[in-house]
Design a protein around this motif. Structure first.
Motif, PDB file in Angstrom:
ATOM      1  N   LEU A  68      10.992   6.944  -7.919  1.00 56.31           N
ATOM      2  CA  LEU A  68      11.119   8.402  -7.983  1.00 56.31           C
ATOM      3  C   LEU A  68       9.949   9.044  -8.724  1.00 56.31           C
ATOM      4  CD1 LEU A  68      14.936   8.678  -8.721  1.00 56.31           C
ATOM      5  CD2 LEU A  68      13.785   9.525  -6.662  1.00 56.31           C
ATOM      6  N   ASN A  69       9.334   8.286  -9.615  1.00 57.20           N
ATOM      7  CA  ASN A  69       8.205   8.813 -10.383  1.00 57.20           C
ATOM      8  C   ASN A  69       6.868   8.636  -9.679  1.00 57.20           C
ATOM      9  OD1 ASN A  69       9.574   9.882 -12.654  1.00 57.20           O
ATOM     10  ND2 ASN A  69       9.911   7.812 -13.428  1.00 57.20           N
ATOM     11  N   GLN A  70       6.902   8.151  -8.432  1.00 63.74           N
ATOM     12  CA  GLN A  70       5.700   8.075  -7.598  1.00 63.74           C
ATOM     13  C   GLN A  70       5.662   9.306  -6.692  1.00 63.74           C
ATOM     14  OE1 GLN A  70       3.477   5.433  -8.047  1.00 63.74           O
ATOM     15  NE2 GLN A  70       4.910   4.958  -9.701  1.00 63.74           N
ATOM     16  N   GLU A  71       4.593  10.066  -6.771  1.00 62.76           N
ATOM     17  CA  GLU A  71       4.489  11.297  -5.982  1.00 62.76           C
ATOM     18  C   GLU A  71       4.679  11.052  -4.488  1.00 62.76           C
ATOM     19  OE1 GLU A  71       1.030  13.601  -6.708  1.00 62.76           O
ATOM     20  OE2 GLU A  71       1.285  13.600  -8.893  1.00 62.76           O
ATOM     21  N   ASP A  72       4.176   9.914  -4.025  1.00 66.92           N
ATOM     22  CA  ASP A  72       4.196   9.625  -2.591  1.00 66.92           C
ATOM     23  C   ASP A  72       5.574   9.205  -2.080  1.00 66.92           C
ATOM     24  OD1 ASP A  72       2.534   9.863  -0.457  1.00 66.92           O
ATOM     25  OD2 ASP A  72       1.873   7.786  -0.445  1.00 66.92           O
ATOM     26  N   PHE A  73       6.508   8.912  -2.981  1.00 65.15           N
ATOM     27  CA  PHE A  73       7.825   8.426  -2.555  1.00 65.15           C
ATOM     28  C   PHE A  73       8.552   9.452  -1.696  1.00 65.15           C
ATOM     29  CE2 PHE A  73      12.434   7.576  -3.479  1.00 65.15           C
ATOM     30  CZ  PHE A  73      12.513   6.362  -2.817  1.00 65.15           C
ATOM     31  N   SER A  74       8.415  10.707  -2.035  1.00 66.52           N
ATOM     32  CA  SER A  74       9.128  11.763  -1.299  1.00 66.52           C
ATOM     33  C   SER A  74       8.560  11.974   0.106  1.00 66.52           C
ATOM     34  CB  SER A  74       9.079  13.079  -2.081  1.00 66.52           C
ATOM     35  OG  SER A  74       7.732  13.482  -2.291  1.00 66.52           O
ATOM     36  N   ASN A  75       7.372  11.388   0.374  1.00 66.94           N
ATOM     37  CA  ASN A  75       6.758  11.535   1.690  1.00 66.94           C
ATOM     38  C   ASN A  75       7.187  10.449   2.679  1.00 66.94           C
ATOM     39  OD1 ASN A  75       5.251  13.806   0.867  1.00 66.94           O
ATOM     40  ND2 ASN A  75       3.676  12.485  -0.023  1.00 66.94           N
ATOM     41  N   ILE A  76       8.030   9.536   2.224  1.00 69.29           N
ATOM     42  CA  ILE A  76       8.503   8.450   3.090  1.00 69.29           C
ATOM     43  C   ILE A  76       9.544   8.995   4.070  1.00 69.29           C
ATOM     44  CG2 ILE A  76       9.846   6.289   3.078  1.00 69.29           C
ATOM     45  CD1 ILE A  76       8.482   5.665   0.380  1.00 69.29           C
TER      46      ILE A  76
END
Length: 561
Positions: free
Chosen positions: A318-326
């Motif tokens: 969740l603390n990776q910015e790119d996670f929400s782009n999956i």
């Protein structure tokens, strides 16, 4: 102990989930394997670093390894084989091959120090070990003190095939320099072992449900690491319990699961490795989940439907910015265990992915799953869910009597997944059970009127570092062996990132001792997550009238008894 005739959790079961399972649905794990090999045939069973292995290939290669053990090494049913590697294609080949041959597998953390390896290998009476070359230098230091007769070494790229195998192994060894030099006489390469096994016919032994499948090491409720005896029936039962529960949302032969948790840990071993094999899922093995850039790349590459993890893993993602782009459009189930899921993590994860985290509960001694939340959107956040089929959980007092609903007490368990005892530790096995056969988890909980249980405290003095159990005795034994240490007490203190970190309170023998010196010593003698993060020097430690250090008072910050 008399159990309430009305079991409050049963009325909250999903309609499609039976209340009981058949723990003898398969005589052994080997029979379960063979059914899946035939049923899913050319479908991909496991994939790692872009290379897949089909159910059919897994059948063939695991049989080759089984034949190697039988004919080349002369290993017999009941002999112990240690497996020490991260998540690689080699793991299911070796583990399934050994189990099919009736060999007892001993899962071993690859990050163990040589001291920790020696204890486990000696205690289990390990006859052979399969180890990743990266860690073979530690084995070299202690092998002469063990009963190990055969060493099989593998490298990270060994099952990737073709040019990729050579490139990966070269980079790991010569560019990243991740393979310290070692000298293990008579060691054989895993690929050579498989080639030799292919020249023999695998002979299927007569494996009974009561036979031991796995010695899974744990500290239990107290003391140093010991082997929980998990039989074929124990593990078959837990696979049946979990797959029946999962079928509410999962379809056979159509799922893709992300396996970032290590397969040597009982949670991933049973749920990811065994359970998903039965469901015919494609298992995506993540070798190094700490490499978040590569991990996220894999999450983007595969249209995954299932993921297992612990709170710290979900929080890190969740603390990776790119996670929400999956793309989460195929995502169905997120399962969590090992440590409590923090409310903020559960809420953020559901908000980002659209999938709730179904928290469950279990122990190494219970194969491990005892309870889990529903996965159909009816989860109860903050609880460990409902007992899985054919499992009874009660809350008991210090007199081994069930307490009324809503009152706190120790969680007791009964079910076909519960171990028979600890390996060669009769007295400790006896203490693990109540007089009428209930397994005493050591965890304190409360059951509500609907049958959901909330954990309110953990095993006495146990330290939980990112879902791994750390045992104070183990820490204290290492620290106390330092020549400048007189006394030491180890406790856990709260930490936002890892639930707890290890703190030690030390009385010096030599005034020149520094925290830096002690930290360096600990790093040499124990796995990284066990190394104390806080060191406090004291003039004295609180003790009982018989001289026992009172960790409880250390936690309370007191120095007087």
């Amino acid at each position: 102990m008399k159990v309430k005739e009305e079991l409050p959790w049963l009325k909250n079961y999903p309609e499609s989930v039976p209340k009981e399972i058949d723990p003898h649905a398969y005589e052994s794990l080997a029979d379960l394997f063979e059914e899946s090999f035939q049923k899913y045939n050319e479908q991909t069973a496991f994939e790692c670093m872009g290379k897949g292995i089909s159910f059919n290939e897994l059948n063939r290669q695991s049989a080759q390894f089984a034949a190697f053990l039988q004919h080349e090494l002369g290993m017999k049913k009941g002999d112990r084989l240690a497996i020490q590697m991260p998540n690689l294609l080699q793991y299911p080949i070796v583990a399934f091959g050994a189990i099919r041959a009736g060999i007892v597998i001993v899962n071993t953390n690859p990050l163990y120090t040589s001291r920790e390896m020696e204890h486990q290998f000696k205690d289990a009476g390990v006859k052979a070990v399969v180890i990743l070359a990266n860690f073979a230098c530690n084995l070299e230091k202690i092998i002469q003190h063990t009963s190990i007769e055969h060493v099989i070494v593998t490298e990270i790229g060994d099952r990737l095939g073709g040019l990729k195998k050579g490139v990966v192994n070269f980079v790991v060894k010569h560019v990243k320099k991740m393979v310290p030099s070692y000298n293990l006489h008579k060691a054989i390469k895993l690929n050579d072992a498989l080639n030799k096994g292919s020249k023999h016919q695998f002979v299927k032994p007569d494996i009974k449900g009561s036979d031991i499948a796995c010695l899974q090491y744990t500290g239990g409720t107290t003391g140093v690491s010991k082997g929980a005896i998990l039989s074929h029936t124990n593990l078959v039962a837990n696979v049946e319990q979990m797959t029946i529960w999962m079928k509410v949302k999962l379809d056979e032969g159509k799922e893709v699961i992300i396996t970032a948790l290590p397969l040597y840990h009982i949670y991933a071993f049973t749920v990811n490795c065994l359970g998903m094999l039965k469901l015919g899922a494609k298992n995506i093995l993540i070798t190094n989940p700490r490499d978040m850039k590569a991990f996220l790349k894999d999450l983007k590459k595969y249209p995954f439907t299932v993921m297992t993890g612990v709170n710290t893993l979900y929080n890190a993602l969740l603390n990776q910015e790119d996670f929400s782009n999956i793309d989460f459009s195929a995502f169905k189930v997120a399962s969590a265990g090992g440590m409590a899921v923090q409310k903020v993590v559960a809420e953020r994860f559901k908000s980002v992915t659209g999938v709730p985290i179904a928290e469950g509960y279990g122990l190494t001694e219970t194969s491990p799953v005892l309870s889990t939340n529903r996965i159909d959107g009816q989860e109860k956040i903050g609880t460990i869910g409902l007992p899985v089929p054919s499992t009874h959980l009660i809350i008991a007092d210090d007199n081994e009597q069930e307490v009324p609903i809503g009152e706190a007490g120790e969680i007791y368990a009964k079910g076909p997944q519960v171990m028979s005892g600890y390996w060669q530790k009769e007295e400790e096995s006896k203490h693990a059970f109540s007089q009428d056969g209930w397994f005493k988890t050591g965890d304190i909980g409360v059951m509500d009127s609907e049958g959901y249980i909330k954990i309110i405290d953990r095993k006495k003095e146990m330290i939980n570092v990112s879902g791994f159990n750390v045992y104070p005795n183990d820490i204290e034994d290492v620290v106390a062996s330092h020549p400048k240490v007189m006394e030491v007490g180890a406790i856990g203190v709260p930490d936002e990132k890892s639930t707890e970190v290890v703190k030690i309170c030390v009385v010096k023998k030599d005034a020149s001792l520094t925290a830096e010196e002690l930290t360096a010593y600990c790093k040499e003698n124990m796995t990284a997550y066990k190394v104390p993060k806080i060191i406090e020097f004291r003039d004295e430690l609180p003790k009982s009238n018989v001289g026992k250090i009172l960790r409880r008072l250390l936690k309370e910050g007191e120095t007087k008894v």
